[in-house]
Write a protein that holds these residues in place. Sequence first.
Motif: not given
Length: 341
Positions: A1-6, A8-15, A27-35, A43-46
């Motif tokens: 899992m990696r975090a990225s701001l571009w 938009a802020p999100h978490l990237r999960l792989e495998g 292969p890839t999941v992106r999680v967009m949280p409600e900051l 916790k709310t995830i958009k």
Amino acid sequence: MRASLWPAPHLRLEGVTIGKLRDIKIPTVRVMPELAAFFDETKTIKAIEVESLAIDQDALTRVIAWVGPGDSAEKTQVRRIAIKTATIEVKGIPLPPFEADVALAATGKFERADIRSADKKIEVAITPKNEGFEVNIAANDWQPPIWPNLTFSELRAKAMATPGGMQISEIEGKLYSGKAKGSATIKWGDLWSAEGDLSIDNVLLAGAMPALTKDLELTGKLDAKTIYSMQSKDLGTLFDNPRIKASFNVRDGAIDNIDLARAIQPRATETTGGKTLFATLSGSMALDRQRYQYRQMKLAAGLLSASGEADIMPDKKLSGKASVEMKLKSSTVHARLTLSG
């Protein structure tokens, strides 16, 4: 899992895999949280974006059984799940890739799913209703995976689904200038099964026959009523050995490669080639274990009439008999023919 701001802020999960038997692979999941709600107790995830989801046929029934009501509030709330380029791998049935948009309530309860094929030819809407799910299917210029050459210009279906099966109450379609209407019941679990009825009206066989078989050239306008059933251990072989019973009537058509009028002439030596035109051709058909049985067949073509029966075996060998009658000005010619080929 990696975090990225571009972008938009999100978490990237792989495998990612889901299920004890890894039924779903992503292969890839992106999680967009409600900051704004990130430090709240809940916790709310958009949105969750899923790419290249894959499910194989062995896991399909287990995945279907996962769908639950989700009535209680959770500490993590997901508003939307977007699935891009998903595939269901079924041996023997080439299913097209699809994408889906799933909406969830604040409690986590499933609200609606919109599924569409990658080519946009079929769309499915799923909403909860009573103890199951209402399913509405709409397709245009669509070819069923089990008959890839047969094209429905339009198809609509309405169904109710549960974890154990689906009841399709309304099937309406248009194909080759005609109409189709029917219903079906599909069940899954230890065994897959399907049964139902289908009636078709005014279908032009000149367009439909090449999509179904190259072994017979038949034209005319077809009306038919059919009941069918099939059963198998897995979805991929469900359509291999159907049981079908049908009554049919073809109007204003022709059978190629046989000329009955010529075949009953006293000195006829050639029985293939030519064409038999007819006003009506009717009868019944039964298919079981890949053997076709045609019974009570009747053909009317002006002064020519015929009746008979025929069998087509799994190796495509034909056997049968026909009684032909032609009324002439001064006499009537009768003949009994043996069918083979």
